[in-house]
Design a protein around this motif. Structure first.
Motif, mmCIF file in Angstrom:
data_model
loop_
_atom_site.group_PDB
_atom_site.id
_atom_site.type_symbol
_atom_site.label_atom_id
_atom_site.label_comp_id
_atom_site.label_asym_id
_atom_site.label_seq_id
_atom_site.Cartn_x
_atom_site.Cartn_y
_atom_site.Cartn_z
ATOM 1 N N PRO A 127 -8.801 -43.051 57.994
ATOM 2 C CA PRO A 127 -9.143 -44.098 58.951
ATOM 3 C C PRO A 127 -8.033 -44.264 59.983
ATOM 4 O O PRO A 127 -6.853 -44.312 59.638
ATOM 5 C CB PRO A 127 -9.282 -45.358 58.086
ATOM 6 N N ALA A 128 -8.407 -44.298 61.247
ATOM 7 C CA ALA A 128 -7.416 -44.447 62.315
ATOM 8 C C ALA A 128 -6.805 -45.841 62.273
ATOM 9 O O ALA A 128 -5.639 -46.028 62.590
ATOM 10 C CB ALA A 128 -8.066 -44.193 63.662
ATOM 11 N N ARG A 129 -7.618 -46.789 61.907
ATOM 12 C CA ARG A 129 -7.151 -48.160 61.785
ATOM 13 C C ARG A 129 -7.551 -48.671 60.420
ATOM 14 O O ARG A 129 -8.233 -47.994 59.673
ATOM 15 C CB ARG A 129 -7.791 -49.026 62.859
ATOM 16 N N GLY A 130 -7.134 -49.846 60.139
ATOM 17 C CA GLY A 130 -7.496 -50.442 58.861
ATOM 18 C C GLY A 130 -6.299 -51.171 58.295
ATOM 19 O O GLY A 130 -5.165 -50.995 58.738
ATOM 20 N N SER A 131 -6.580 -51.964 57.314
ATOM 21 C CA SER A 131 -5.516 -52.733 56.682
ATOM 22 C C SER A 131 -4.640 -51.806 55.848
ATOM 23 O O SER A 131 -5.056 -50.694 55.496
ATOM 24 C CB SER A 131 -6.127 -53.815 55.796
ATOM 25 N N PRO A 132 -3.454 -52.258 55.496
ATOM 26 C CA PRO A 132 -2.623 -51.447 54.591
ATOM 27 C C PRO A 132 -3.344 -51.131 53.287
ATOM 28 O O PRO A 132 -3.203 -50.030 52.755
ATOM 29 C CB PRO A 132 -1.393 -52.335 54.356
ATOM 30 N N ALA A 133 -4.140 -52.058 52.780
ATOM 31 C CA ALA A 133 -4.886 -51.813 51.540
ATOM 32 C C ALA A 133 -5.907 -50.693 51.729
ATOM 33 O O ALA A 133 -6.077 -49.849 50.845
ATOM 34 C CB ALA A 133 -5.586 -53.089 51.079
ATOM 35 N N GLN A 134 -6.570 -50.661 52.879
ATOM 36 C CA GLN A 134 -7.534 -49.596 53.148
ATOM 37 C C GLN A 134 -6.834 -48.246 53.247
ATOM 38 O O GLN A 134 -7.341 -47.243 52.743
ATOM 39 C CB GLN A 134 -8.309 -49.878 54.430
ATOM 40 N N ARG A 135 -5.675 -48.220 53.888
ATOM 41 C CA ARG A 135 -4.930 -46.961 54.011
ATOM 42 C C ARG A 135 -4.435 -46.488 52.646
ATOM 43 O O ARG A 135 -4.474 -45.295 52.341
ATOM 44 C CB ARG A 135 -3.783 -47.121 55.009
#
Length: 70
Positions: free
Chosen positions: A12-20
């Motif tokens: 994901p190019a963006r997203g929360s730290p949790a998503q990353r």
């Protein structure tokens, strides 16, 4: 392969730290499974009832994988 089963291979190019972190954990699990000879069928496959993180093939069998990162 039907478009609904097209694997997503880019982070994901963006997203929360949790998503990353979740993506990184899924990638680690996928790398392990691929090294054991399984083949990727789909990633983050969505259905009405939820999402399956990884769908991989082990020979003629499909394996559904839910990745948990702690």
């Amino acid at each position: 392969m039907p478009s609904s089963l097209t694997p997503s291979s880019s982070p994901p190019a963006r997203g929360s730290p949790a998503q990353r972190r979740g993506y990184a954990a899924e990638q680690l699990a996928l790398d392990y499974l691929l090294s054991r000879g399984l083949g990727l069928v789909a990633r983050n496959w969505r259905a009405r009832s939820g999402e399956i993180d990884l769908v991989v093939a082990d020979g003629a069998e499909l394996v559904f994988v839910e990745v948990r990162q702690r």
